[in-house]
Every structure is written in C-alpha cells, then in structure tokens.
Design a protein around this motif. Structure first.
Motif, PDB file in Angstrom:
ATOM      1  N   LEU A 262       7.430   2.431  -6.781  1.00  0.00           N
ATOM      2  CA  LEU A 262       6.464   3.346  -6.234  1.00  0.00           C
ATOM      3  C   LEU A 262       7.011   4.371  -5.372  1.00  0.00           C
ATOM      4  N   VAL A 263       6.692   5.606  -5.337  1.00  0.00           N
ATOM      5  CA  VAL A 263       7.025   6.618  -4.446  1.00  0.00           C
ATOM      6  C   VAL A 263       5.772   7.389  -3.847  1.00  0.00           C
ATOM      7  N   LYS A 264       6.160   7.652  -2.492  1.00  0.00           N
ATOM      8  CA  LYS A 264       4.706   8.266  -2.172  1.00  0.00           C
ATOM      9  C   LYS A 264       5.297   9.776  -2.074  1.00  0.00           C
ATOM     10  N   LEU A 265       4.289  10.541  -2.489  1.00  0.00           N
ATOM     11  CA  LEU A 265       4.312  12.195  -2.584  1.00  0.00           C
ATOM     12  C   LEU A 265       3.616  12.784  -1.272  1.00  0.00           C
ATOM     13  N   VAL A 266       4.330  13.496  -0.527  1.00  0.00           N
ATOM     14  CA  VAL A 266       3.481  13.928   0.562  1.00  0.00           C
ATOM     15  C   VAL A 266       3.704  15.652   0.290  1.00  0.00           C
TER      16      VAL A 266
ATOM     17  N   GLY B  10      -4.025   3.289 -10.166  1.00  0.00           N
ATOM     18  CA  GLY B  10      -3.476   2.157 -10.275  1.00  0.00           C
ATOM     19  C   GLY B  10      -1.985   2.020  -9.349  1.00  0.00           C
ATOM     20  N   ILE B  11      -2.295   2.354  -7.961  1.00  0.00           N
ATOM     21  CA  ILE B  11      -1.178   2.608  -7.004  1.00  0.00           C
ATOM     22  C   ILE B  11      -0.778   1.280  -6.262  1.00  0.00           C
ATOM     23  N   THR B  12      -1.785   0.179  -6.409  1.00  0.00           N
ATOM     24  CA  THR B  12      -1.737  -1.067  -5.597  1.00  0.00           C
ATOM     25  C   THR B  12      -0.887  -2.120  -6.215  1.00  0.00           C
ATOM     26  N   GLY B  13      -1.003  -2.135  -7.668  1.00  0.00           N
ATOM     27  CA  GLY B  13      -0.396  -3.297  -8.288  1.00  0.00           C
ATOM     28  C   GLY B  13      -1.069  -4.570  -8.188  1.00  0.00           C
ATOM     29  N   GLY B  14      -2.230  -4.431  -7.627  1.00  0.00           N
ATOM     30  CA  GLY B  14      -3.187  -5.558  -7.536  1.00  0.00           C
ATOM     31  C   GLY B  14      -4.219  -5.874  -8.777  1.00  0.00           C
ATOM     32  N   PRO B  15      -4.921  -6.856  -8.663  1.00  0.00           N
ATOM     33  CA  PRO B  15      -5.783  -7.254  -9.736  1.00  0.00           C
ATOM     34  C   PRO B  15      -6.799  -6.136 -10.142  1.00  0.00           C
ATOM     35  N   HIS B  16      -7.087  -5.295  -9.070  1.00  0.00           N
ATOM     36  CA  HIS B  16      -8.241  -4.402  -9.579  1.00  0.00           C
ATOM     37  C   HIS B  16      -7.742  -2.915  -9.495  1.00  0.00           C
TER      38      HIS B  16
ATOM     39  N   PRO C  19      10.637   6.915  -0.991  1.00  0.00           N
ATOM     40  CA  PRO C  19      10.587   5.411  -1.763  1.00  0.00           C
ATOM     41  C   PRO C  19      10.033   4.550  -0.931  1.00  0.00           C
ATOM     42  N   LEU C  20       9.391   3.734  -1.885  1.00  0.00           N
ATOM     43  CA  LEU C  20       8.315   2.570  -1.114  1.00  0.00           C
ATOM     44  C   LEU C  20       8.976   1.219  -1.525  1.00  0.00           C
ATOM     45  N   TYR C  21       8.806   0.165  -0.668  1.00  0.00           N
ATOM     46  CA  TYR C  21       9.061  -1.081  -0.720  1.00  0.00           C
ATOM     47  C   TYR C  21       8.014  -1.710  -1.781  1.00  0.00           C
ATOM     48  N   ASN C  22       6.547  -1.118  -1.726  1.00  0.00           N
ATOM     49  CA  ASN C  22       5.634  -1.555  -2.533  1.00  0.00           C
ATOM     50  C   ASN C  22       5.969  -1.539  -3.983  1.00  0.00           C
ATOM     51  N   ARG C  23       5.403  -2.342  -4.648  1.00  0.00           N
ATOM     52  CA  ARG C  23       5.733  -2.439  -6.162  1.00  0.00           C
ATOM     53  C   ARG C  23       4.292  -2.343  -6.851  1.00  0.00           C
ATOM     54  N   GLY C  24       4.496  -1.587  -7.815  1.00  0.00           N
ATOM     55  CA  GLY C  24       3.258  -1.083  -8.884  1.00  0.00           C
ATOM     56  C   GLY C  24       2.908  -2.069  -9.987  1.00  0.00           C
TER      57      GLY C  24
ATOM     58  N   GLU D  80      -1.412  13.537   0.521  1.00  0.00           N
ATOM     59  CA  GLU D  80      -0.483  12.466   0.263  1.00  0.00           C
ATOM     60  C   GLU D  80      -1.029  11.454  -0.922  1.00  0.00           C
ATOM     61  N   SER D  81      -0.230  10.819  -1.822  1.00  0.00           N
ATOM     62  CA  SER D  81      -0.506   9.951  -2.549  1.00  0.00           C
ATOM     63  C   SER D  81       0.530   9.123  -3.082  1.00  0.00           C
ATOM     64  N   ILE D  82       0.553   8.207  -4.109  1.00  0.00           N
ATOM     65  CA  ILE D  82       1.371   7.157  -4.515  1.00  0.00           C
ATOM     66  C   ILE D  82       1.654   7.628  -5.987  1.00  0.00           C
ATOM     67  N   LEU D  83       2.886   7.456  -6.691  1.00  0.00           N
ATOM     68  CA  LEU D  83       3.057   7.567  -8.021  1.00  0.00           C
ATOM     69  C   LEU D  83       4.101   6.718  -8.532  1.00  0.00           C
ATOM     70  N   PRO D  84       3.948   6.178  -9.637  1.00  0.00           N
ATOM     71  CA  PRO D  84       5.432   5.426 -10.151  1.00  0.00           C
ATOM     72  C   PRO D  84       6.609   6.479 -10.263  1.00  0.00           C
TER      73      PRO D  84
END
Length: 388
Positions: free
Chosen positions: A135-139, A162-168, A240-245, A210-214
């Motif tokens: 994932l990448v944060k776009l600002v 779908g930016i969190t990678g979580g179940p919802h 670049p983020l350490y978060n995973r989508g 700002e938001s997040i995108l793959p």
C-alpha cells in the motif's frame, strides 16, 4: 439476453485472476471461443462424461469448473486419445470450458474460507500466505474550491477502497482524510499559474487531501490527479507504507468459539460440509479422522483439496487439527508423531463448496442478469463403499 464467454471470463478473473495460478496449473478458457454467446452456464467441479451430457441436455453453452480438463499438452486430437476425448466432444457440441483452479483456491470464494465460516472459526487468516498487497499513501494539496473534484477523480480510479486489509475492508470505500491549511509558492518567469502572479509569493487556502491505494494503482491515480487538479504542476507525495492490503493464500486457520473434543468435532465437520453442498447433491460426506477422540481442539487449520504438504505449516502455526483431503498414509503418521490429528474429508467434499460460491458469485453479477446459472446435478465423488 446472451453475453459472451469473454465477459464471463472477465467476471471470474476479477475474483480469481489467472496470474494467481501456479506455474504448473492450466486455468482460463481451455475449450471454446471468447466471442461465443452464452445464455446458460453449468457450474461443476470436474469435467466428466456425465457432466458434459448434462450440459447438452440443458442446452448449456459454457461449463465453468474448478478442475482443468487439460493439464498436459496434447500430441493429437484423436478420439481414441483419452485426454482428448472430452475436449473434442465439447467442441462438437459447441460447449466452452473454463477452469479456475489454484487461482480460485486463493480467492475469497475458496472452500477453505467457506468451511471456516460454516464452522464459525474466529480470527481466521490464511494458513499459507502467498501475497500481500503493498500500500501507498497519496497526499495532495488542492485549492479549497477544487478539492471535491480532485477527490472524485481519485475515487473513480479506486483510491480509498479496501485500504485496511481487514475482514471488513471490502465494505468501505471513498476513505479520505482532509485538513485545511495554507499553500505557498512563487511562480517563475515561464510559469502559467492558475492562481497568483508570476514573480509574486502566492498564498492559497488549500485542502490537504490524503488516502491510501495499492501500489499497482499508482500510475492511474497520479494521471487522474493531474487531469483533475487546477494547477499546471500539482504537488503530491507518494509514501510507502508498512501496512499491507488485500492478501491471498492457501487454506485458513482460526479458533473455535468453544473448545471441543476431536470425536465430537467429526460430526460438526460433516454437518458443515453438508450445509455447504448444493441441495441437489444427495450423497453424504464421509470424514475420516486420526488421533485421540478425547483430544481437545482449539485452533483449526483447513486446506481444501490435497493438503498433505501443508502439515508442516499447520504445525508451525500451532494448529490442533488439520482438515483436508487426499492425505498420504505416511503423511498422517508423521503428523500424528508431531501431535497433529488429521481429518480427511476427501478431495471431492473438500472442494464442493467452491461450486456453490462460484455459482452464487455469477448469479449476483448484474451484467449476467439475463444468463441462467445452473449448478450441476451430475457431480459425484468417484469413491463408493462396496459390500464384500
């Protein structure tokens, strides 16, 4: 109203892209023409003579199945070649054949996830992770009056969904953060500023959006931003983020709500499999179990299909039980020696739930509203109990 084979292929590949399949696998349209019209789809686990005959009787134009009809290259197309016989008959009958195999196994439609939900497992995750989306944060910084137009342009290319990678994650879209501030810049001699004058320090009331995108959507997002932004040279950051989508992988592992014994869990598994099977399937699931019936289970691993190669992964993740099919005798002995019981639900029963989930996915597609989706009534396990 008929649609093309190609459109149906695209719909399946949105959920289970062909690129996810293993190198040795053979997925996609294996028989037929992408341009051919389809009014009826038959969804099945395998291509068998009985399933093909059913497709003929029901005037089906496409069979969508899990297992490929062709694994090895054909050296001829003779009717006495066992491997070529069914493909030849499909061509003669005007029936196309599409297979989604290891790519479907890694998708949200996999039997492993369906069975995990039916067993009410908690904290489910992939047993073996094969890919996690970066994932990448776009600002960006936009004049206040233009912020909504830029935001909408980014939404149109999938930013903020779908930016969190979580179940919802799939239940949320258009996820942005905005804060007001002051933007400053000095246009030089050759600039053509939308706001301000050449040579003067310009201060503008702007919105930091700002938001997040793959990572794989960066190019589309930047192009959309540049088209919608009023400045000739918009400022933006890609972080670049350490978060995973969204992730994909084989099998699932999760926790029972209430621990129970191995002996009682066999009955629960059989009931879960029956619940996930198409209503037309008359036969009952047959589950075999190894291990001590009194052993208490808390953490369960599930792999649809042949899952003996996942025993070490289940042990590594602390599973108390591995549910799978087609387990080798020596694999079971090795697993028991390591303290891991195995439940063998068989290859057929372990993958039948995918037939139902794929059919439901196709039925829910608005683009296929005029297409009849039929679950095969001729599917059956090849195993039979014969009295001596």
């Amino acid at each position: 109203m008929p649609v093309s084979v190609g459109l149906i292929a695209q719909i399946i590949e949105r959920v289970a892209p062909k690129a996810w399949a293993e190198e040795w696998d053979n997925v996609g349209l294996l028989v037929g023409d992408f341009a051919a019209p389809v009014e009826r789809i038959l969804v099945a686990l395998d291509a068998t003579p009985e399933v093909l005959q059913e497709a003929r009787e029901k005037d089906v134009q496409l069979i969508a199945a899990h297992h490929p009809i062709l694994f090895r290259a054909l050296k001829n197309l003779r009717s006495d070649n066992q491997s070529a016989r069914l493909p030849i008959q499909m061509i003669q009958s005007g029936i196309a054949y599409y297979a989604a195999h290891t790519n479907l196994d890694q998708s949200p439609l996999s039997s492993s996830w369906s069975l995990g939900r039916a067993l009410e497992l908690e904290k489910m995750e992939h047993l073996k992770l094969t890919h996690a989306e970066k994932l990448v944060k776009l600002v960006t910084f936009v004049p206040k009056d233009h912020a909504e137009a830029v935001r909408q342009a980014l939404v149109n290319v999938g930013v903020g969904e779908g930016i969190t990678g979580g179940p919802h994650a799939s239940e949320y879209a258009e996820c942005f953060f905005a804060v007001a501030g002051t933007g400053m810049f000095r246009p030089l001699d050759n600039a053509h500023p939308t706001i301000g004058e050449v040579g003067e320090l310009t201060q503008v009331e702007e919105i930091r959006l700002e938001s997040i995108l793959p990572e794989n959507r960066i190019d589309r997002a930047v192009k959309a931003l540049q088209r919608a932004h009023p400045y000739e040279e918009p400022a933006y950051d890609l972080i670049p983020l350490y978060n995973r989508g969204v992730s994909r992988g084989y099998g699932v592992i999760g926790y029972l709500k209430v621990p129970e014994s191995l002996g009682s869990f066999v009955r629960k598994l059989s009931a879960g499999l029956k619940k996930l099977a198409p209503a037309s399937l008359a036969e009952e699931p047959k589950v075999r179990a190894s291990g001590n019936p009194e052993q208490i289970l808390r953490k369960i691993a599930i792999v649809n299909g042949s899952g003996g190669s996942f025993i070490s992964q289940a042990l590594f993740k602390g599973a108390d039980l591995l549910i799978t099919g087609d387990v080798d005798y020596h694999e079971v002995l090795d697993a028991l020696e390591a303290g891991l019981p195995i439940m063998d639900m068989g290859h057929f029963w372990g993958e039948i739930p995918m037939v139902k989930t794929l059919a439901e996915q196709l039925k829910a597609e608005k683009a296929l509203a005029g297409v009849e989706v039929i679950i095969s009534q001729k599917m059956k396990s090849p195993w039979r109990e014969l009295n001596s």
